[in-house]
Design an enzyme around this catalytic site. Structure first.
Site, PDB file in Angstrom:
ATOM      1  N   LYS A 118       0.820  -1.221   0.000  1.00  0.00           N
ATOM      2  CA  LYS A 118       0.000   0.000   0.000  1.00  0.00           C
ATOM      3  C   LYS A 118       0.846   1.260   0.000  1.00  0.00           C
ATOM      4  O   LYS A 118       0.459   2.267  -0.591  1.00  0.00           O
ATOM      5  CB  LYS A 118      -0.939   0.016   1.211  1.00  0.00           C
ATOM      6  CG  LYS A 118      -2.114  -0.925   1.046  1.00  0.00           C
ATOM      7  CD  LYS A 118      -3.244  -0.535   1.968  1.00  0.00           C
ATOM      8  CE  LYS A 118      -4.419  -1.477   1.794  1.00  0.00           C
ATOM      9  NZ  LYS A 118      -5.410  -1.317   2.855  1.00  0.00           N
ATOM     10  N   LYS A 201      -5.027 -10.019  -7.017  1.00  0.00           N
ATOM     11  CA  LYS A 201      -6.314 -10.225  -6.333  1.00  0.00           C
ATOM     12  C   LYS A 201      -7.323  -9.149  -6.738  1.00  0.00           C
ATOM     13  O   LYS A 201      -6.931  -8.018  -7.081  1.00  0.00           O
ATOM     14  CB  LYS A 201      -6.131 -10.322  -4.824  1.00  0.00           C
ATOM     15  CG  LYS A 201      -5.831  -9.022  -4.151  1.00  0.00           C
ATOM     16  CD  LYS A 201      -5.945  -9.111  -2.631  1.00  0.00           C
ATOM     17  CE  LYS A 201      -5.725  -7.718  -2.093  1.00  0.00           C
ATOM     18  NZ  LYS A 201      -5.854  -7.497  -0.703  1.00  0.00           N
ATOM     19  N   LYS A 204     -10.441  -3.254  -4.301  1.00  0.00           N
ATOM     20  CA  LYS A 204     -11.113  -1.951  -4.418  1.00  0.00           C
ATOM     21  C   LYS A 204     -10.183  -0.917  -5.022  1.00  0.00           C
ATOM     22  O   LYS A 204     -10.628   0.063  -5.602  1.00  0.00           O
ATOM     23  CB  LYS A 204     -11.492  -1.433  -3.024  1.00  0.00           C
ATOM     24  CG  LYS A 204     -12.582  -2.185  -2.331  1.00  0.00           C
ATOM     25  CD  LYS A 204     -12.771  -1.662  -0.886  1.00  0.00           C
ATOM     26  CE  LYS A 204     -13.207  -2.794   0.015  1.00  0.00           C
ATOM     27  NZ  LYS A 204     -13.178  -2.499   1.440  1.00  0.00           N
TER      28      LYS A 204
HETATM   29  P1  TYM Z   1     -10.835  -5.250   3.543  1.00  0.00           P
HETATM   30  O1  TYM Z   1     -11.824  -4.182   3.777  1.00  0.00           O
HETATM   31  O2  TYM Z   1      -9.714  -5.008   2.597  1.00  0.00           O
HETATM   32  O3  TYM Z   1     -11.547  -6.557   3.037  1.00  0.00           O
HETATM   33  C1  TYM Z   1     -12.662  -7.091   3.724  1.00  0.00           C
HETATM   34  C2  TYM Z   1     -12.608  -8.620   3.679  1.00  0.00           C
HETATM   35  O4  TYM Z   1     -12.622  -9.062   2.311  1.00  0.00           O
HETATM   36  C3  TYM Z   1     -11.555  -9.978   2.102  1.00  0.00           C
HETATM   37  N1  TYM Z   1     -11.089  -9.845   0.701  1.00  0.00           N
HETATM   38  C4  TYM Z   1     -11.050 -10.843  -0.174  1.00  0.00           C
HETATM   39  N2  TYM Z   1     -11.395 -12.136  -0.085  1.00  0.00           N
HETATM   40  C5  TYM Z   1     -11.248 -12.901  -1.196  1.00  0.00           C
HETATM   41  N3  TYM Z   1     -10.780 -12.426  -2.381  1.00  0.00           N
HETATM   42  C6  TYM Z   1     -10.421 -11.130  -2.516  1.00  0.00           C
HETATM   43  N4  TYM Z   1      -9.968 -10.677  -3.674  1.00  0.00           N
HETATM   44  C7  TYM Z   1     -10.550 -10.272  -1.380  1.00  0.00           C
HETATM   45  N5  TYM Z   1     -10.296  -8.960  -1.163  1.00  0.00           N
HETATM   46  C8  TYM Z   1     -10.635  -8.712   0.112  1.00  0.00           C
HETATM   47  C9  TYM Z   1     -10.492  -9.560   3.095  1.00  0.00           C
HETATM   48  O5  TYM Z   1      -9.584 -10.621   3.367  1.00  0.00           O
HETATM   49  C10 TYM Z   1     -11.323  -9.185   4.301  1.00  0.00           C
HETATM   50  O6  TYM Z   1     -11.659 -10.344   5.058  1.00  0.00           O
HETATM   51  N6  TYM Z   1      -7.704  -5.379   7.416  1.00  0.00           N
HETATM   52  C11 TYM Z   1      -9.042  -5.753   7.005  1.00  0.00           C
HETATM   53  C12 TYM Z   1     -10.135  -5.101   7.829  1.00  0.00           C
HETATM   54  C13 TYM Z   1     -10.044  -5.339   9.299  1.00  0.00           C
HETATM   55  C14 TYM Z   1     -10.224  -6.567   9.978  1.00  0.00           C
HETATM   56  C15 TYM Z   1     -10.078  -6.287  11.350  1.00  0.00           C
HETATM   57  C16 TYM Z   1     -10.509  -7.876   9.543  1.00  0.00           C
HETATM   58  C17 TYM Z   1      -9.782  -4.387  10.256  1.00  0.00           C
HETATM   59  N7  TYM Z   1      -9.813  -4.968  11.471  1.00  0.00           N
HETATM   60  C18 TYM Z   1     -10.179  -7.299  12.335  1.00  0.00           C
HETATM   61  C19 TYM Z   1     -10.608  -8.861  10.525  1.00  0.00           C
HETATM   62  C20 TYM Z   1     -10.447  -8.575  11.883  1.00  0.00           C
HETATM   63  C21 TYM Z   1      -9.202  -5.325   5.553  1.00  0.00           C
HETATM   64  O7  TYM Z   1      -8.450  -4.564   5.036  1.00  0.00           O
HETATM   65  O8  TYM Z   1     -10.284  -5.792   4.943  1.00  0.00           O
END
Ligand code: TYM
Length: 349
Positions: A118, A201, A204
């Site tokens: 990032k 992957k 967004k």
């Molecule tokens: P974020 O907002 O990027 O993504 C949310 C969830 O979607 C999953 N994900 C995917 N799964 C499969 N294929 C993909 N291409 C893909 N892109 C995203 C992510 O693995 C995630 O589960 N750091 C986290 C947010 C967070 C969090 C937490 C998660 C903050 N605190 C505590 C778990 C526990 C994140 O950036 O998610």
């Protein structure tokens, strides 16, 4: 029994309101959130404090938060059962994150691949918040003493860090306070790839909207994106590409990443196992298969997109869900922070 009176193990997971939800978020995370809600006590969070680690337009952030909340609800998460809220309404997250900032080591954070991705080339210009992002994530989970965390594959390293922080805190203070969490990373859908490049992957932040299916895309947009999804010249494979463990072999994934991804999406959308999908599609052309995939995607996603739209037209309802959820979340998290302050030796006069 947990302090809220439930005998079920507790789940925590979060999604960032940095833009709309895409198919990867849905299949890799949010659909599982709904599936798990009866067997666990669930806490699902829209992590707005995480979102601002990269610039977010203040006039858009509240609506982005509502959109993720609407997606949770439209995916079938019941707000009477699961706790749904946004992170900034529960101060305990930031408070515990500070304590964890003093437990986590700089060397640990230097190894985080997501920060490197990032921050890009100009690391000096990244926010301190982006660097400390995984520490706040650990606080999110542990402030509920949650034990299970459903996420996509890309979060694995952050969850390992959460375990390291819990272990070091317990060790430093001679307590057995924080649990060792278990990631729940389920199936091939834990890593949905870009429609334009099967080696990247779905994300967004990809500048091309054609790379992803958004949960708010209508039937025409979904059909168009699938029609233009990258493929290769060969026909669809059959069950011979499955290894002994029932997953597609690494060698095949490397050779034909786009074919692998589209088959995985098709299977996941229909909750069908890969073996039965491959038996069905073997030898078909991509144009026939893409028609099948479009039909399945529209069938599954259009009702969710429509329900999200209905909810977004009723923002008072969505805001009420977040307000109630935040009150329930605080009732769990605030006493945990008090216990942590006590363990650390803070004066509570
Ligand atoms: P974020 O907002 O990027 O993504 C949310 C969830 O979607 C999953 N994900 C995917 N799964 C499969 N294929 C993909 N291409 C893909 N892109 C995203 C992510 O693995 C995630 O589960 N750091 C986290 C947010 C967070 C969090 C937490 C998660 C903050 N605190 C505590 C778990 C526990 C994140 O950036 O998610």
């Amino acid at each position: 029994m947990t302090e809220s009176g439930s005998t079920k193990a507790r789940i925590f997971s979060g999604v960032q309101p940095t833009g709309g939800l895409h198919l990867g978020n849905y299949l890799g995370a949010v659909r599982n959130f709904a599936d798990l809600q009866d067997d666990y006590e669930c806490v699902y969070c829209v992590v707005d404090l995480h979102a601002i680690t990269t610039w977010q337009d203040p006039t858009r952030l509240a609506d982005q938060t509502r959109e993720i909340t609407a997606a949770f609800l439209a995916a079938g998460i019941d707000p009477k059962n699961a706790i749904i809220f946004n992170q900034s309404q529960v101060r305990a997250h930031a408070e515990l994150a500070w304590v964890f900032n003093c437990v986590a080591r700089v060397g640990w954070l230097n190894r985080m691949t997501q920060f490197k991705d990032k921050a890009g080339k100009n690391r000096e210009a990244a926010s301190v918040g982006l660097y400390g992002y995984p520490v706040l994530q650990a606080a999110d989970i542990l402030v509920y003493l949650a034990t299970h965390v459903p996420v996509g594959e890309d979060q694995k390293q952050h969850l390992e860090l959460t375990r390291d922080i819990a272990g070091k805190f317990n060790n430093d203070f001679g307590v057995d306070f924080f649990p060792m969490i278990e990631p729940l990373i389920l199936g091939a859908e834990a890593r949905i790839m870009s429609l334009r490049d099967g080696a990247k992957k779905m994300s967004k932040s990809d500048p091309s909207d054609m790379s992803r299916i958004n949960m708010t895309d209508d039937a025409d947009a979904i059909a168009n994106k699938i029609r233009r999804a990258k493929t290769d010249p060969a026909a669809l494979p059959g069950v011979e590409v499955l290894g002994e463990d029932g997953t597609i072999t690494e060698a095949f994934v490397e050779e034909r990443p786009e074919a692998t991804n589209l088959v995985a999406i098709y299977a996941a959308l229909g909750r069908e196992d890969l073996r039965s999908v491959l038996a069905d599609v073997a030898g078909k052309s991509f144009s026939d298969f893409k028609a099948m995939l479009t039909e399945r995607a529209v069938d599954q996603l259009a009702p969710i997109g429509a329900e999200m739209q209905r909810l977004l037209d009723d923002s008072a309802y969505v805001d009420g869900v977040l307000r109630d959820g935040a009150a329930r979340a605080r009732a769990i998290a605030d006493p945990v922070v008090e216990q942590v302050y006590d363990i650390v030796g803070m004066l509570r006069a």
